[in-house]
Design a protein around this motif. Structure first.
Motif, PDB file in Angstrom:
ATOM      1  N   ASN A  42       1.047  -1.166   0.305  1.00 25.12           N
ATOM      2  CA  ASN A  42      -0.252   0.303  -0.325  1.00 25.12           C
ATOM      3  C   ASN A  42       1.012   1.190  -0.049  1.00 25.12           C
ATOM      4  O   ASN A  42       1.269   1.345   1.251  1.00 25.12           O
ATOM      5  N   SER A  43       0.965   1.992  -1.340  1.00 17.94           N
ATOM      6  CA  SER A  43       1.632   2.931  -0.916  1.00 17.94           C
ATOM      7  C   SER A  43       0.638   4.483  -0.984  1.00 17.94           C
ATOM      8  O   SER A  43      -0.583   4.012  -1.000  1.00 17.94           O
ATOM      9  N   VAL A  44       1.219   5.173   0.401  1.00 20.25           N
ATOM     10  CA  VAL A  44       0.217   6.128   0.031  1.00 20.25           C
ATOM     11  C   VAL A  44       0.790   7.458  -0.671  1.00 20.25           C
ATOM     12  O   VAL A  44       1.361   7.631  -1.390  1.00 20.25           O
ATOM     13  N   ILE A  45      -0.849   7.817  -0.842  1.00 16.80           N
ATOM     14  CA  ILE A  45      -0.642   9.341  -1.814  1.00 16.80           C
ATOM     15  C   ILE A  45      -1.006  10.092  -2.050  1.00 16.80           C
ATOM     16  O   ILE A  45      -1.791  10.339  -1.179  1.00 16.80           O
ATOM     17  N   ASN A  72      16.042   0.718  14.035  1.00 19.25           N
ATOM     18  CA  ASN A  72      16.050   1.324  13.684  1.00 19.25           C
ATOM     19  C   ASN A  72      16.238   2.922  12.858  1.00 19.25           C
ATOM     20  O   ASN A  72      15.852   3.782  12.519  1.00 19.25           O
ATOM     21  N   ASN A  73      16.049   2.274  11.628  1.00 15.45           N
ATOM     22  CA  ASN A  73      15.858   3.049  10.387  1.00 15.45           C
ATOM     23  C   ASN A  73      14.840   2.346   9.614  1.00 15.45           C
ATOM     24  O   ASN A  73      14.139   1.944  10.256  1.00 15.45           O
ATOM     25  N   LEU A  74      14.366   3.383   8.729  1.00  9.92           N
ATOM     26  CA  LEU A  74      12.914   3.408   8.092  1.00  9.92           C
ATOM     27  C   LEU A  74      13.546   4.199   6.509  1.00  9.92           C
ATOM     28  O   LEU A  74      14.322   5.218   6.135  1.00  9.92           O
ATOM     29  N   PHE A  75      13.294   2.822   5.590  1.00 10.58           N
ATOM     30  CA  PHE A  75      13.711   3.443   4.428  1.00 10.58           C
ATOM     31  C   PHE A  75      12.206   3.292   3.247  1.00 10.58           C
ATOM     32  O   PHE A  75      11.709   2.821   4.018  1.00 10.58           O
ATOM     33  N   LEU A  76      12.146   4.145   2.559  1.00 11.72           N
ATOM     34  CA  LEU A  76      10.722   4.811   2.237  1.00 11.72           C
ATOM     35  C   LEU A  76      11.467   5.134   0.338  1.00 11.72           C
ATOM     36  O   LEU A  76      12.409   5.392   0.007  1.00 11.72           O
ATOM     37  N   ILE A  77      10.324   4.880  -0.593  1.00 14.28           N
ATOM     38  CA  ILE A  77      10.610   4.761  -2.014  1.00 14.28           C
ATOM     39  C   ILE A  77       9.739   5.882  -2.404  1.00 14.28           C
ATOM     40  O   ILE A  77       8.672   5.822  -1.936  1.00 14.28           O
ATOM     41  N   THR A  78       9.969   7.087  -2.824  1.00 17.23           N
ATOM     42  CA  THR A  78       8.862   8.152  -3.236  1.00 17.23           C
ATOM     43  C   THR A  78       8.673   8.560  -4.295  1.00 17.23           C
ATOM     44  O   THR A  78      10.251   8.249  -5.379  1.00 17.23           O
ATOM     45  N   LYS A  79       7.407   8.789  -5.111  1.00 23.76           N
ATOM     46  CA  LYS A  79       7.556   9.165  -6.737  1.00 23.76           C
ATOM     47  C   LYS A  79       6.639   9.875  -6.783  1.00 23.76           C
ATOM     48  O   LYS A  79       5.284  10.158  -6.613  1.00 23.76           O
ATOM     49  N   LEU A  80       7.841  11.581  -7.109  1.00 25.45           N
ATOM     50  CA  LEU A  80       6.722  12.756  -7.671  1.00 25.45           C
ATOM     51  C   LEU A  80       6.411  13.175  -9.146  1.00 25.45           C
ATOM     52  O   LEU A  80       7.390  13.204  -9.898  1.00 25.45           O
ATOM     53  N   LYS A 129      -1.765  19.822 -10.479  1.00 27.53           N
ATOM     54  CA  LYS A 129      -1.546  18.897 -10.224  1.00 27.53           C
ATOM     55  C   LYS A 129      -0.794  18.477  -9.736  1.00 27.53           C
ATOM     56  O   LYS A 129       0.095  17.233 -10.651  1.00 27.53           O
ATOM     57  N   TYR A 130      -0.293  17.895  -8.628  1.00 25.44           N
ATOM     58  CA  TYR A 130       1.490  16.897  -8.582  1.00 25.44           C
ATOM     59  C   TYR A 130       0.904  15.901  -7.853  1.00 25.44           C
ATOM     60  O   TYR A 130      -0.347  15.947  -7.070  1.00 25.44           O
ATOM     61  N   LYS A 131       1.687  14.841  -8.043  1.00 24.37           N
ATOM     62  CA  LYS A 131       1.137  13.702  -6.962  1.00 24.37           C
ATOM     63  C   LYS A 131       2.336  12.908  -6.290  1.00 24.37           C
ATOM     64  O   LYS A 131       3.591  12.637  -7.258  1.00 24.37           O
ATOM     65  N   ILE A 132       2.220  12.566  -5.042  1.00 22.93           N
ATOM     66  CA  ILE A 132       3.486  11.964  -4.050  1.00 22.93           C
ATOM     67  C   ILE A 132       2.885  11.334  -4.292  1.00 22.93           C
ATOM     68  O   ILE A 132       1.592  10.929  -3.098  1.00 22.93           O
ATOM     69  N   SER A 133       3.954   9.893  -4.038  1.00 21.73           N
ATOM     70  CA  SER A 133       3.403   8.681  -4.277  1.00 21.73           C
ATOM     71  C   SER A 133       4.712   7.363  -3.152  1.00 21.73           C
ATOM     72  O   SER A 133       5.610   8.202  -3.348  1.00 21.73           O
ATOM     73  N   ILE A 134       4.146   7.129  -1.188  1.00 23.81           N
ATOM     74  CA  ILE A 134       5.178   6.901  -0.646  1.00 23.81           C
ATOM     75  C   ILE A 134       4.868   5.475  -0.888  1.00 23.81           C
ATOM     76  O   ILE A 134       3.641   5.350  -0.236  1.00 23.81           O
ATOM     77  N   SER A 135       5.749   4.568  -0.664  1.00 27.10           N
ATOM     78  CA  SER A 135       6.100   3.119  -0.090  1.00 27.10           C
ATOM     79  C   SER A 135       7.046   2.898   0.677  1.00 27.10           C
ATOM     80  O   SER A 135       7.873   3.451   1.093  1.00 27.10           O
ATOM     81  N   GLN A 136       6.825   1.989   1.859  1.00 24.60           N
ATOM     82  CA  GLN A 136       7.934   1.728   2.612  1.00 24.60           C
ATOM     83  C   GLN A 136       8.961   0.359   2.345  1.00 24.60           C
ATOM     84  O   GLN A 136       7.637  -0.144   1.727  1.00 24.60           O
ATOM     85  N   GLY A 152       4.073  -0.439  13.902  1.00 20.77           N
ATOM     86  CA  GLY A 152       4.687   0.857  14.877  1.00 20.77           C
ATOM     87  C   GLY A 152       4.431   2.297  13.980  1.00 20.77           C
ATOM     88  O   GLY A 152       4.519   3.554  14.653  1.00 20.77           O
ATOM     89  N   ILE A 153       4.095   1.518  13.002  1.00 20.97           N
ATOM     90  CA  ILE A 153       4.166   3.053  12.244  1.00 20.97           C
ATOM     91  C   ILE A 153       2.194   3.776  12.233  1.00 20.97           C
ATOM     92  O   ILE A 153       1.828   3.448  11.733  1.00 20.97           O
ATOM     93  N   THR A 154       2.018   4.806  12.798  1.00 19.74           N
ATOM     94  CA  THR A 154       0.174   5.130  13.076  1.00 19.74           C
ATOM     95  C   THR A 154      -0.049   6.097  11.796  1.00 19.74           C
ATOM     96  O   THR A 154      -0.574   5.549  11.132  1.00 19.74           O
ATOM     97  N   GLU A 155       1.286   6.882  11.600  1.00 22.51           N
ATOM     98  CA  GLU A 155       0.554   7.990  10.915  1.00 22.51           C
ATOM     99  C   GLU A 155       1.554   8.440   9.846  1.00 22.51           C
ATOM    100  O   GLU A 155       2.321   8.056  10.106  1.00 22.51           O
ATOM    101  N   ILE A 156       1.786   8.685   8.566  1.00 26.33           N
ATOM    102  CA  ILE A 156       2.693   9.131   7.487  1.00 26.33           C
ATOM    103  C   ILE A 156       1.660  10.595   6.815  1.00 26.33           C
ATOM    104  O   ILE A 156       0.999  10.658   6.337  1.00 26.33           O
TER     105      ILE A 156
END
Length: 166
Positions: A42-45, A72-80, A129-136, A152-156
């Motif tokens: 589930n990517s967050v858009i 300890n870390n969080l890895f994300l992939i973003t698409k703008l 209109k711009y769109k950003i998609s964020i995936s863990q 443990g991630i409650t909101e982004i």
């Protein structure tokens, strides 16, 4: 007694509203809430309308996490994606805990909010209109397959601020 509680509640609401309305740097600010962790699929858009900007802007990814976050870390992939369809992809790594395993970020309870830099001094080249998609993209050490559900991630959130206040 009830009248005093109502007065304090009204006063607290008024102060919160005043603080929010005084944020002259905010251009866009939105959040997505997770009910039971962040599923890898589930990517967050977030989408936002933007004028061509001559002034630089800063973009942030806001993470609210609790003690159930086990890494300890969080890895994300973003698409703008720009209005013309041009897509810029980034792989990001953020530190989420100190060496002792204590969660980083702001907050007094077990929920911490981390305001993470995404892009600095960005000018939007196109109106629309711009769109950003964020995936863990978190993986356990030595494993190829990613974590299916990130607990443990409650909101982004995603936030854009102007870097120059008039």
């Amino acid at each position: 007694m009830r009248k005093t509680i109502r007065t304090y509640s009204f006063l607290a609401f008024g102060i919160a509203l005043l603080l929010i309305s005084c944020d002259k740097t905010q251009i866009f600010d939105a959040y997505h809430t997770f009910q039971d962790g962040w599923d890898k699929k589930n990517s967050v858009i977030f989408t936002f309308d933007q004028e061509v900007s001559k002034k630089p802007n800063n973009m942030f990814i806001n993470i609210r996490s609790n003690n159930d976050y086990e890494f300890n870390n969080l890895f994300l992939i973003t698409k703008l994606e720009q209005p013309s369809g041009l897509i810029k992809v980034d792989t990001l790594e953020y530190e989420m805990a100190d060496l002792d395993g204590n969660m980083l970020g702001q907050g007094f309870s077990d929920i911490k909010e981390s305001k993470l830099w995404y892009k600095e001094n960005v000018k939007f080249p196109e109106k629309g209109k711009y769109k950003i998609s964020i995936s863990q993209a978190v993986r356990k050490t030595g494993k190829v397959k990613g974590v299916e559900k990130l607990k443990g991630i409650t909101e982004i959130g995603f936030r854009i601020e102007t870097s120059q206040v008039e």
